[in-house]
Design a protein around this motif. Structure first.
Motif, PDB file in Angstrom:
ATOM      1  N   TRP A 178       5.541   1.620  11.010  1.00  0.00           N
ATOM      2  CA  TRP A 178       6.249   1.378   9.759  1.00  0.00           C
ATOM      3  C   TRP A 178       5.871   2.421   8.715  1.00  0.00           C
ATOM      4  N   VAL A 179       4.587   2.730   8.598  1.00  0.00           N
ATOM      5  CA  VAL A 179       4.138   3.730   7.626  1.00  0.00           C
ATOM      6  C   VAL A 179       4.676   5.107   8.009  1.00  0.00           C
ATOM      7  N   ALA A 180       4.622   5.452   9.277  1.00  0.00           N
ATOM      8  CA  ALA A 180       5.124   6.758   9.720  1.00  0.00           C
ATOM      9  C   ALA A 180       6.602   6.922   9.382  1.00  0.00           C
ATOM     10  N   ALA A 181       7.360   5.839   9.470  1.00  0.00           N
ATOM     11  CA  ALA A 181       8.797   5.904   9.189  1.00  0.00           C
ATOM     12  C   ALA A 181       9.109   5.825   7.696  1.00  0.00           C
ATOM     13  N   GLY A 182       8.232   5.210   6.906  1.00  0.00           N
ATOM     14  CA  GLY A 182       8.576   4.950   5.518  1.00  0.00           C
ATOM     15  C   GLY A 182       7.759   5.668   4.468  1.00  0.00           C
ATOM     16  N   HIS A 183       6.746   6.413   4.882  1.00  0.00           N
ATOM     17  CA  HIS A 183       5.899   7.104   3.901  1.00  0.00           C
ATOM     18  C   HIS A 183       6.051   8.615   4.102  1.00  0.00           C
ATOM     19  N   PRO A 184       6.482   9.337   3.066  1.00  0.00           N
ATOM     20  CA  PRO A 184       6.752  10.764   3.241  1.00  0.00           C
ATOM     21  C   PRO A 184       5.500  11.643   3.326  1.00  0.00           C
ATOM     22  N   GLY A 185       4.368  11.158   2.899  1.00  0.00           N
ATOM     23  CA  GLY A 185       3.146  11.961   2.915  1.00  0.00           C
ATOM     24  C   GLY A 185       2.287  11.640   4.122  1.00  0.00           C
ATOM     25  N   PRO A 186       1.218  12.416   4.294  1.00  0.00           N
ATOM     26  CA  PRO A 186       0.289  12.130   5.390  1.00  0.00           C
ATOM     27  C   PRO A 186      -0.412  10.785   5.159  1.00  0.00           C
ATOM     28  N   SER A 187      -0.711  10.113   6.254  1.00  0.00           N
ATOM     29  CA  SER A 187      -1.426   8.847   6.161  1.00  0.00           C
ATOM     30  C   SER A 187      -2.298   8.663   7.393  1.00  0.00           C
ATOM     31  N   LEU A 188      -3.384   7.947   7.194  1.00  0.00           N
ATOM     32  CA  LEU A 188      -4.265   7.553   8.285  1.00  0.00           C
ATOM     33  C   LEU A 188      -4.540   6.074   8.118  1.00  0.00           C
ATOM     34  N   LEU A 202       0.825  -1.208   0.000  1.00  0.00           N
ATOM     35  CA  LEU A 202       0.000   0.000   0.000  1.00  0.00           C
ATOM     36  C   LEU A 202       0.859   1.259   0.000  1.00  0.00           C
ATOM     37  N   VAL A 203       1.934   1.253   0.766  1.00  0.00           N
ATOM     38  CA  VAL A 203       2.842   2.406   0.777  1.00  0.00           C
ATOM     39  C   VAL A 203       3.487   2.574  -0.595  1.00  0.00           C
ATOM     40  N   GLU A 204       3.853   1.467  -1.219  1.00  0.00           N
ATOM     41  CA  GLU A 204       4.436   1.541  -2.567  1.00  0.00           C
ATOM     42  C   GLU A 204       3.419   2.094  -3.562  1.00  0.00           C
ATOM     43  N   TRP A 205       2.161   1.645  -3.478  1.00  0.00           N
ATOM     44  CA  TRP A 205       1.108   2.118  -4.387  1.00  0.00           C
ATOM     45  C   TRP A 205       0.897   3.616  -4.193  1.00  0.00           C
ATOM     46  N   ALA A 206       0.863   4.060  -2.936  1.00  0.00           N
ATOM     47  CA  ALA A 206       0.622   5.478  -2.644  1.00  0.00           C
ATOM     48  C   ALA A 206       1.730   6.356  -3.209  1.00  0.00           C
ATOM     49  N   ASP A 207       2.950   5.882  -3.218  1.00  0.00           N
ATOM     50  CA  ASP A 207       4.074   6.596  -3.817  1.00  0.00           C
ATOM     51  C   ASP A 207       4.154   8.049  -3.343  1.00  0.00           C
ATOM     52  N   GLY A 208       4.019   8.249  -2.049  1.00  0.00           N
ATOM     53  CA  GLY A 208       4.140   9.580  -1.466  1.00  0.00           C
ATOM     54  C   GLY A 208       2.837  10.345  -1.340  1.00  0.00           C
ATOM     55  N   ARG A 209       1.784   9.899  -2.005  1.00  0.00           N
ATOM     56  CA  ARG A 209       0.480  10.591  -1.917  1.00  0.00           C
ATOM     57  C   ARG A 209      -0.128  10.398  -0.535  1.00  0.00           C
ATOM     58  N   PRO A 210      -0.898  11.371  -0.073  1.00  0.00           N
ATOM     59  CA  PRO A 210      -1.649  11.157   1.166  1.00  0.00           C
ATOM     60  C   PRO A 210      -2.605   9.974   0.985  1.00  0.00           C
ATOM     61  N   PHE A 211      -2.718   9.157   2.035  1.00  0.00           N
ATOM     62  CA  PHE A 211      -3.642   8.030   1.916  1.00  0.00           C
ATOM     63  C   PHE A 211      -4.262   7.652   3.241  1.00  0.00           C
TER      64      PHE A 211
END
Length: 174
Positions: A134-144, A111-120
């Motif tokens: 893991w998402v907080a450390a590896g995804h540069p955009g906002p996520s919930l 899912l993080v790869e699919w988002a590719d930096g987009r908020p998700f």
């Protein structure tokens, strides 16, 4: 003039969030046998789908993506029953693909790869603290990462939480 920002993604699981595992709600469904698809056959849980939930999901203003083991069957059996158009489907890696830390859900990395930096937003009933870290450390955009009670499925409080997060993301300076 700057380019408009892409809309946030909403990754959507089916079993638990859309098809609750608690007592059946008996949502009214179309009974036209001609509308049935092969994917409908033998799945009594489809009667637990809320036919109005698709409009509520669309109203959130996200790009909806199926994130479920139903894969393309989500578009055949679920989407028409809840008023959604065909949606993109996340393709899952084969079993034994690159693993993450112990406790990381097998969906998290794709899912993080699919988002590719987009908020998700990820709506699922199997999200853990390990996934959030893991998402907080590896995804540069906002996520919930929004956990849904699988006995109840998506409820008003869940939609309020999703809408509140989306409003906060929209208000952030770019």
């Amino acid at each position: 003039m700057t380019a408009p920002a892409e809309r946030p993604l909403l990754f959507l699981d089916i079993d638990g969030p859309l098809i609750p595992f608690g007592s059946p709600t008996g949502h009214p469904q179309a009974t036209d046998a001609a509308a049935a698809t092969p994917a409908d056959q033998g799945n009594p849980l489809l009667t637990r789908l809320d036919p109005g939930i698709g409009a509520r999901l669309m109203a959130l203003g996200c790009d909806l993506v199926w994130a479920t083991t139903w894969m393309d069957e989500a578009n055949e059996a679920v989407a028409p029953r809840i008023g959604l158009p065909r949606l993109p489907v996340v393709e899952w890696p084969d079993a034994g693909a690159e693993e993450g830390p112990r406790g990381l859900h097998w969906k998290t990395r794709p899912l993080v790869e699919w988002a590719d930096g987009r908020p998700f937003i990820w709506v699922d009933d199997e999200i853990s603290a390990v996934d959030r870290l893991w998402v907080a450390a590896g995804h540069p955009g906002p996520s919930l990462l929004h956990h849904v009670d699988p006995a109840k499925g998506l409820e008003d409080a869940d939609f309020s939480a999703l809408a509140g997060w989306l409003e906060a993301v929209a208000a952030r300076p770019r």
